[in-house]
Design a protein around this motif. Structure first.
Motif, mmCIF file in Angstrom:
data_model
loop_
_atom_site.group_PDB
_atom_site.id
_atom_site.type_symbol
_atom_site.label_atom_id
_atom_site.label_comp_id
_atom_site.label_asym_id
_atom_site.label_seq_id
_atom_site.Cartn_x
_atom_site.Cartn_y
_atom_site.Cartn_z
ATOM 1 N N THR A 1 -5.149 -2.498 5.060
ATOM 2 C CA THR A 1 -5.066 -3.147 6.367
ATOM 3 C C THR A 1 -5.646 -2.203 7.414
ATOM 4 O O THR A 1 -5.956 -1.054 7.109
ATOM 5 N N SER B 1 -10.865 -4.474 9.636
ATOM 6 C CA SER B 1 -9.937 -4.598 8.514
ATOM 7 C C SER B 1 -8.896 -5.662 8.821
ATOM 8 O O SER B 1 -8.638 -5.973 9.979
ATOM 9 N N GLU C 1 -5.496 -7.520 9.707
ATOM 10 C CA GLU C 1 -4.356 -7.135 10.541
ATOM 11 C C GLU C 1 -3.118 -6.956 9.674
ATOM 12 O O GLU C 1 -2.996 -7.532 8.605
ATOM 13 N N ILE C 2 -2.147 -6.227 10.198
ATOM 14 C CA ILE C 2 -0.866 -6.044 9.519
ATOM 15 C C ILE C 2 -0.020 -7.274 9.808
ATOM 16 O O ILE C 2 0.076 -7.689 10.965
#
Length: 76
Positions: free
Chosen positions: A26, A69, A71-72
């Motif tokens: 992530t 990247s 997202e969390i």
């Protein structure tokens, strides 16, 4: 590979650091080979100096590769 959290604002996740690394799963992490991996700082507080991946600096800028990247998740 070791995981380095981006929110710690260390060299491994900084745009200015030129050491070997890769984005994590992530946008909240970076993968580094070891705690002792080093790279040159370009334009930061340690400009031109070799720094370890886990070093800190007040001139940290998020590594641009981490902006693309995933997202969390808010609630995993």
């Amino acid at each position: 590979m070791l995981i380095q959290a981006v929110d710690r604002k260390r060299c491994a996740s900084c745009e200015r650091w030129q050491g070997p690394r890769q984005p994590g799963a992530t946008n909240a992490s970076v993968l580094i080979e070891s705690e002792t991996v080093t790279g040159l700082c370009h334009g930061g507080g340690w400009d031109g100096d070799e720094r370890r991946a886990r070093s800190a600096c007040g001139h940290w800028q998020r590594w641009l590769k981490l902006q693309n990247s995933p997202e969390i998740p808010e609630n995993p």
